[in-house]
Scaffold this motif. Structure first.
Motif, short mmCIF file in Angstrom:
data_model
loop_
_atom_site.label_atom_id
_atom_site.label_comp_id
_atom_site.label_asym_id
_atom_site.label_seq_id
_atom_site.Cartn_x
_atom_site.Cartn_y
_atom_site.Cartn_z
N SER A 1 -11.16 -0.97 0.76
CA SER A 1 -10.87 -0.54 -0.61
C SER A 1 -12.03 0.28 -1.18
CB SER A 1 -10.56 -1.77 -1.44
OG SER A 1 -11.09 -1.66 -2.70
N ALA B 1 -4.13 2.26 -3.46
CA ALA B 1 -4.02 2.48 -4.91
C ALA B 1 -5.17 3.35 -5.39
CB ALA B 1 -4.02 1.14 -5.63
N MET C 1 0.02 -2.19 -7.68
CA MET C 1 -0.99 -2.81 -6.83
C MET C 1 -1.09 -4.31 -7.12
SD MET C 1 -5.05 -2.16 -6.84
CE MET C 1 -5.34 -3.20 -8.24
N CYS D 1 2.40 1.81 -3.33
CA CYS D 1 1.48 2.43 -4.29
C CYS D 1 1.49 3.94 -4.12
CB CYS D 1 0.06 1.92 -4.07
SG CYS D 1 -0.25 0.36 -4.84
N GLY E 1 -9.11 -4.53 -7.76
CA GLY E 1 -8.56 -4.79 -6.44
C GLY E 1 -9.44 -5.73 -5.64
N THR F 1 -1.69 0.86 -10.90
CA THR F 1 -2.42 -0.42 -10.94
C THR F 1 -1.45 -1.58 -11.01
OG1 THR F 1 -4.15 0.72 -12.12
CG2 THR F 1 -4.24 -1.64 -12.13
N GLY G 1 0.82 -1.21 0.00
CA GLY G 1 0.00 0.00 0.00
C GLY G 1 0.85 1.26 0.00
N VAL H 1 -3.80 -2.49 0.29
CA VAL H 1 -3.11 -2.13 -0.95
C VAL H 1 -4.08 -1.50 -1.94
CG1 VAL H 1 -1.73 -2.98 -2.85
CG2 VAL H 1 -1.58 -4.10 -0.68
N ALA H 2 -5.24 -2.18 -2.14
CA ALA H 2 -6.18 -1.70 -3.14
C ALA H 2 -6.72 -0.32 -2.74
CB ALA H 2 -7.33 -2.70 -3.28
#
Lengths: 304, 88, 250
Positions: free
Chosen positions: C116, C207, C225, B45, C141, C222, B42, C203-204
């Motif tokens: 997300s 992003a 990610m 990103c 994601g 992307t 994360g 993470v998603a």
């Protein structure tokens, strides 16, 4: 350089011929590992000659099925319902088949399809591109840019390898959409993702060995201390496991969910939405993830 | 209780406990690495978004960090496999 | 070693209750997170309310899919005909394990998908003109996040339908060992997907919010990610392998 390319082509043609021979000579037979159901002996493999057309479908000929496999209402004492029993017999077979030649034939169909597609695009390509040419140029350009960015401009020849992997997994996953009996995704069988994983990680190690030399390559395993070498080797093996089980788990899970839900609804509601998500969306994403991971593992070893 | 039955019961419980241990080891062992690697990715990103020209460097750092974080997950896997295959 | 019909019902009802109960807990949290962020986003961008509502509904539908899978397993446990025949203790434990697997297994992915979705909605509130890109990234994601749920569902269905109702030659030791193995197969995939699910969700989410800030680098973000999420997922895959080994090898 020229002789190297020629030898690679020869290897590919030889592999394709071997595949053709195996697929057509052993059409419809199955290799088993484990216990032989007839004699009860432990054996390594067993060849059953049984062509696909003569295979008895439970729904169509239940009497013949029961007589042939010597069962009396098997779903009642092992499985919940007849439909689900049938599904799982179809999916796993009655024994533990390691090498199913239906799978082999499916891969062969895919290979022939991809070769014909490549030839078609190669000879139909022109200055004024048709629609299909535009699509494939876009895909090629995408993977080519990815390779150039990750590995560097001088390693563009890897594009062929990664594009082939991507298209193979992509067409494998999407082949579930064809409504033809006997056709199922090859990636649903664990052998195919494991083979692809071993191929990708094997390539990484081969190139790393060639680049670093054997001493530096061995030293790479002894980081940070010498004692950690076994754990580093387990780490490398777990790369193969994670890259192949990711593909297998997603495709297999999608196939099971689609089958179970369509059997629960008695096939009244055709599970278009499930196919849309699992086959088309998740199939494309998993193909891309596999390619991306193989590319990244390669870049970590051969890029300075 | 018959001593023979006790013996069978004890060995059965031992093997069952080994399986239970294998499962709990891998299950809980997957928790930390999963969250940790996700946090790394994360932040990577965000970093890529902020300075896209350093994307290669950031990705490389992310992968190395994740590989190190994952080593505890691999230790759990090793212990789980040992418990499944070597105990009797 | 046949389980009495009443005691078998204990396993079935417990499995069914735990499966839907735990799954609904996490799904409720995830959907609530998305809805709360939508409400806050509406305050900042009242003009984009159509976009925001649509994104919220799509994301909630995906978060809910885990709970729907758990509901399917509960229904199968209750009405799948498992009480109608004689089963032994190993199968009884495998039924409980099937409920636990999907119930616990969709917890992490649901939290992750919810996070997300919330971040995507924040991103749309920040930059409404890029809502299409952000929604596309959110869907990709969440598709990776949900693979933990799919692994759990696979193990649940295998425990329900590939474990025979009665063992071939039951001994006391075999029954104990198999019972432990089947229950553990459910537990390992259930607990094991929690961390990766939550991590990939993080993470998603990051992003999504990054795309809203720097939308011209969407491809790069992307891709990062994808890579980060795929590596984070590997521990869930180890849990899947251990669960397969427990079911088929033990």
């Amino acid at each position: 350089m020229k002789s190297k390319k020629m030898s690679l082509k020869t290897v590919l043609i030889v592999f394709f011929l071997i595949e053709l021979i195996i697929a057509f000579f052993f059409l419809g037979s199955t290799l088993h590992i484990g216990t032989n159901p007839d004699t009860g002996q432990k054996i390594w493999f067993e060849k059953k000659t049984e062509t696909m057309n003569q295979e008895i479908d439970f729904d169509i000929q239940p009497d013949l099925y029961v007589e042939k496999y010597n069962v009396e209402e098997p779903w009642k004492f092992t499985y919940g319902s007849k439909n689900l029993y049938d599904i799982f017999v179809k999916m796993f077979g009655t024994g533990s088949a390691i090498l199913n030649f239906r799978l082999w034939r499916m891969i062969l169909y895919l290979d022939i399809f991809m070769i014909l597609l490549a030839l078609f695009i190669r000879f139909k390509s022109s200055k004024i591109p048709s629609k299909i040419q535009v699509v494939f140029e876009m895909v090629y350009g995408f993977i080519d840019d990815l390779v150039a960015e990750t590995l560097g401009d001088n390693k563009r020849h890897f594009t062929k390898f990664f594009l082939t992997i991507f298209l193979f997994i992509f067409f494998s996953n999407w082949s579930a959409l064809l409504p033809i009996p006997g056709i199922s995704e090859p990636t649903k069988n664990l052998n195919v993702p494991l083979g692809l994983g071993f191929m990708s990680i094997g390539l990484v190690h081969f190139l790393s060995l060639r680049k670093k030399g054997i001493i530096d390559y061995a030293k790479g395993f002894c980081e940070p201390f010498f004692i950690m070498a076994p754990l580093n080797i387990v780490g490398e093996v777990s790369k193969v496991i994670s890259i192949s089980f990711r593909l297998f788990g997603n495709i297999f899970g999608g196939a099971i969910i689609t089958l179970v839900i369509s059997s629960l609804t008695k096939n009244v509601i055709v599970p278009i939405g499930l196919n849309l998500f699992f086959t088309m969306f998740a199939g494309t994403i998993q193909a891309f993830v596999f390619t991306m991971l193989a590319l990244t593992y390669l870049s970590m070893e051969i890029v300075d | 209780m018959d001593p023979n039955t006790t013996q069978i019961l004890a060995s059965g419980i031992a093997k069952g406990a080994a399986f239970l241990g294998a499962g709990i080891c891998m299950g809980i062992g997957a928790l930390g690495p999963g969250v940790g690697e996700g946090y790394v990715a994360g932040k990577a990103c965000e970093g890529v978004a902020r300075s896209p020209e350093q994307a290669g460097l950031i990705t490389r750092t992310m992968l190395i960090g994740q590989a190190v974080s994952e080593s505890t997950g691999i230790y759990s896997l090793v212990i789980a496999l040992l418990l499944i295959f070597t105990t009797s | 070693m046949i389980v009495q019909a009443d005691i078998l019902k204990v396993f079935l009802y417990l499995g069914a209750a735990l499966s839907t109960g735990i799954a609904s807990l996490s799904a409720g949290y995830g959907e609530g997170f998305a809805a709360a962020h939508t409400a806050r986003a509406m305050m900042r961008q009242p003009n984009a309310n159509n976009n925001l509502t649509r994104t919220m509904l799509i994301s909630q539908a995906i978060v809910e899919s885990g709970a729907i899978f758990a509901l399917v397993i509960s229904m199968l446990l209750l009405f799948g005909g498992f009480t109608s025949r004689e089963t032994d203790w190993a199968k009884a434990f495998s039924l409980l394990g099937a409920g636990l697997a999907i119930g616990l297994g969709c917890t992490g992915p649901n939290f992750g998908s919810g996070y997300s979705a919330g971040m995507a909605i924040d991103g749309i509130a920040r930059n409404p003109s890029k809502s299409g890109r952000i929604t596309a990234n959110m869907l990709i994601g969440q598709a990776i996040t949900e693979s933990g749920t799919i692994f759990s569902l696979v193990i649940s269905l295998l425990l329900l339908y590939t474990v025979p109702a009665q063992m071939e030659d039951p001994t006391l030791m075999k029954i104990i060992v198999k019972s432990c193995a089947y229950l553990t197969a459910g537990l390992v995939i259930g607990i094991g997907t929690f961390g990766p699910g939550a991590g990939i969700g993080y993470v998603a989410g990051k992003a999504n919010i990054s795309i809203s800030k720097h939308s011209k680098d969407q491809g790069l973000i992307t891709r990062t990610m994808f890579l980060g999420a795929a590596v984070s997922e590997s521990t869930a895959i180890y849990a899947l392998v251990v669960a397969f080994l427990l079911i088929f090898v033990s």
